[in-house]
Design a protein around this motif. Structure first.
Motif, PDB file in Angstrom:
ATOM      1  N   GLU A  90      63.117  94.288  23.280  1.00 56.09           N
ATOM      2  CA  GLU A  90      62.617  95.437  24.083  1.00 56.09           C
ATOM      3  C   GLU A  90      62.579  94.975  25.617  1.00 56.09           C
ATOM      4  N   VAL A  91      63.067  95.762  26.427  1.00 55.21           N
ATOM      5  CA  VAL A  91      62.778  95.580  27.896  1.00 55.21           C
ATOM      6  C   VAL A  91      61.931  96.811  28.593  1.00 55.21           C
ATOM      7  N   LEU A  92      61.264  96.404  29.595  1.00 52.26           N
ATOM      8  CA  LEU A  92      60.525  97.361  30.453  1.00 52.26           C
ATOM      9  C   LEU A  92      61.272  97.803  31.569  1.00 52.26           C
ATOM     10  N   VAL A  93      61.227  98.930  31.717  1.00 48.90           N
ATOM     11  CA  VAL A  93      62.286  99.648  32.883  1.00 48.90           C
ATOM     12  C   VAL A  93      61.183 100.358  33.755  1.00 48.90           C
ATOM     13  N   ARG A  94      61.166  99.853  35.058  1.00 49.18           N
ATOM     14  CA  ARG A  94      60.553 100.722  35.924  1.00 49.18           C
ATOM     15  C   ARG A  94      61.199 100.908  37.293  1.00 49.18           C
ATOM     16  N   ALA A  95      60.516 101.812  38.077  1.00 45.69           N
ATOM     17  CA  ALA A  95      61.473 101.828  39.568  1.00 45.69           C
ATOM     18  C   ALA A  95      61.592 100.794  40.300  1.00 45.69           C
ATOM     19  N   LEU A  96      62.496 100.682  40.981  1.00 45.66           N
ATOM     20  CA  LEU A  96      62.894  99.651  42.192  1.00 45.66           C
ATOM     21  C   LEU A  96      61.575  99.887  43.314  1.00 45.66           C
ATOM     22  N   THR A  97      60.977  99.029  43.617  1.00 39.96           N
ATOM     23  CA  THR A  97      60.066  99.125  44.647  1.00 39.96           C
ATOM     24  C   THR A  97      59.961  97.726  45.528  1.00 39.96           C
ATOM     25  N   PRO A  98      59.437  97.878  46.910  1.00 40.15           N
ATOM     26  CA  PRO A  98      59.508  96.769  47.774  1.00 40.15           C
ATOM     27  C   PRO A  98      59.046  95.490  47.133  1.00 40.15           C
ATOM     28  N   ASP A  99      57.953  95.537  46.312  1.00 41.04           N
ATOM     29  CA  ASP A  99      57.417  94.453  45.885  1.00 41.04           C
ATOM     30  C   ASP A  99      58.284  93.745  44.701  1.00 41.04           C
ATOM     31  N   SER A 100      59.459  94.348  44.508  1.00 47.02           N
ATOM     32  CA  SER A 100      60.390  93.736  43.584  1.00 47.02           C
ATOM     33  C   SER A 100      61.356  92.787  44.219  1.00 47.02           C
ATOM     34  N   GLU A 101      61.375  92.676  45.279  1.00 47.53           N
ATOM     35  CA  GLU A 101      62.216  91.832  46.349  1.00 47.53           C
ATOM     36  C   GLU A 101      62.407  90.376  45.608  1.00 47.53           C
ATOM     37  N   GLU A 102      61.366  89.694  45.504  1.00 42.01           N
ATOM     38  CA  GLU A 102      61.639  88.255  44.987  1.00 42.01           C
ATOM     39  C   GLU A 102      62.186  88.382  43.649  1.00 42.01           C
ATOM     40  N   ALA A 103      61.775  89.175  42.810  1.00 41.95           N
ATOM     41  CA  ALA A 103      62.450  88.987  41.339  1.00 41.95           C
ATOM     42  C   ALA A 103      63.870  89.640  41.425  1.00 41.95           C
ATOM     43  N   VAL A 104      64.305  90.781  42.219  1.00 38.88           N
ATOM     44  CA  VAL A 104      65.531  90.974  42.460  1.00 38.88           C
ATOM     45  C   VAL A 104      66.454  89.920  43.213  1.00 38.88           C
ATOM     46  N   ARG A 105      65.853  89.032  44.079  1.00 41.83           N
ATOM     47  CA  ARG A 105      66.663  87.726  44.533  1.00 41.83           C
ATOM     48  C   ARG A 105      66.845  86.780  43.411  1.00 41.83           C
ATOM     49  N   GLY A 106      65.969  86.611  42.466  1.00 35.24           N
ATOM     50  CA  GLY A 106      66.158  85.931  41.415  1.00 35.24           C
ATOM     51  C   GLY A 106      67.220  86.423  40.361  1.00 35.24           C
ATOM     52  N   LEU A 107      67.309  87.625  40.268  1.00 35.96           N
ATOM     53  CA  LEU A 107      68.352  88.275  39.372  1.00 35.96           C
ATOM     54  C   LEU A 107      69.755  87.826  40.014  1.00 35.96           C
ATOM     55  N   HIS A 108      69.783  87.859  41.416  1.00 36.19           N
ATOM     56  CA  HIS A 108      71.171  87.593  42.196  1.00 36.19           C
ATOM     57  C   HIS A 108      71.375  86.275  41.788  1.00 36.19           C
ATOM     58  N   GLU A 109      70.449  85.302  41.980  1.00 35.70           N
ATOM     59  CA  GLU A 109      70.579  83.963  41.828  1.00 35.70           C
ATOM     60  C   GLU A 109      71.210  83.614  40.536  1.00 35.70           C
ATOM     61  N   ARG A 110      70.727  84.357  39.574  1.00 37.28           N
ATOM     62  CA  ARG A 110      71.004  83.770  38.059  1.00 37.28           C
ATOM     63  C   ARG A 110      72.162  84.601  37.767  1.00 37.28           C
ATOM     64  N   CYS A 111      72.766  85.386  38.355  1.00 39.34           N
ATOM     65  CA  CYS A 111      74.079  85.977  37.943  1.00 39.34           C
ATOM     66  C   CYS A 111      75.366  85.281  38.428  1.00 39.34           C
ATOM     67  N   SER A 112      76.335  85.355  37.718  1.00 38.66           N
ATOM     68  CA  SER A 112      77.500  84.516  37.978  1.00 38.66           C
ATOM     69  C   SER A 112      78.203  85.225  39.572  1.00 38.66           C
ATOM     70  N   PRO A 113      78.923  84.392  40.085  1.00 40.45           N
ATOM     71  CA  PRO A 113      79.801  84.983  41.115  1.00 40.45           C
ATOM     72  C   PRO A 113      80.749  86.163  40.727  1.00 40.45           C
TER      73      PRO A 113
END
Length: 243
Positions: A90-113
């Motif tokens: 199960e995953v929790l889905v929510r709207a992208l908001t400005p306070d998600s910036e750090e978490a989205v940065r982490g997503l990009h860092e974990r994704c492969s090139p």
């Protein structure tokens, strides 16, 4: 400021790439991402560029403004919801908001090139702040993130096109979460949002060698066809269809 993808071949001679960058700068534009692939005729560069209206396409800017006026006003952001993946996770889905910036940065860092390349047509090791702000702007589109154990595992964006009634869908899913149905669930969710907003068509621009995304779009009823660029295909879904 809108963003465009530019694919071009740069000659292997000093200053050629610099002259292209300078030409974009003189027109009020900036390169926010760049990837290079060598070939026999030169180096193929893919740019993600921020283009200002003053850069030359005033008609496109007017069309985008007209399209925004003809859309239904943005309602309240979708509330949180739980999605169950094919393996029972199960995953929790929510709207992208400005306070998600750090978490989205982490997503990009974990994704492969490769995963970032398939999403942005450039390696994009980090999402620039102004691009993140644009994805959060609900006058420009709708974006959601999927979270598990406090981390963002995927991001899905539905950004309005200049053509009235159309929007473009894009997905970024962390490598370890690919192939588990998460991308398909997020795509279905945003297609439903597009219907609720009164849109008539959803599109996706896909690199030809992104076979997983091509299969996903075809499985959701999108028609996948060629573009003027042999390395890129476009998927289209009329919202009269059922997903």
């Amino acid at each position: 400021m809108p963003f465009v993808r530019i694919r071009t071949t740069v000659e292997r001679r000093p200053g050629h790439l610099a002259s292209l960058a300078s030409a974009l700068t003189r027109r009020g534009s900036g390169i926010v991402g760049l990837s290079v692939r060598s070939g026999t005729g030169g180096e193929a560069h893919a740019f993600a560029a921020g283009i200002s209206a003053a850069a030359g396409d005033v008609e496109a800017a007017r069309a985008a403004a007209f399209a925004r006026r003809t859309r239904s006003p943005a309602g309240p952001a979708a509330g949180e919801r739980v999605l169950c993946l094919t393996d029972g996770t199960e995953v929790l889905v929510r709207a992208l908001t400005p306070d998600s910036e750090e978490a989205v940065r982490g997503l990009h860092e974990r994704c492969s090139p490769e995963s970032r390349w398939f999403r942005y047509f450039t390696a994009m090791p980090a999402l620039p702040r102004h691009m993140f702000d644009r994805l959060c702007d609900r006058d420009r589109g709708e974006s959601v993130v999927a979270c598990h154990n406090g981390q963002v595992r995927a991001m899905a964006n539905l950004m309005y096109c200049a053509d009235p009634g159309a929007a473009e869908l894009a997905l970024l899913v962390e490598d370890g979460w690919q192939g588990r149905g998460l991308g398909a669930e997020l795509a279905r969710l945003l297609v439903g949002v597009a219907r609720d907003r009164g849109l008539t068509e959803v599109r996706a621009t896909i690199l030809w060698n992104n076979r997983r995304m091509r299969r996903l779009m075809a499985g959701l009823g999108f028609t996948v066809g060629p573009t003027d660029d042999p390395g890129v295909v476009e998927a289209r879904l009329s919202l009269a269809a059922t997903v």
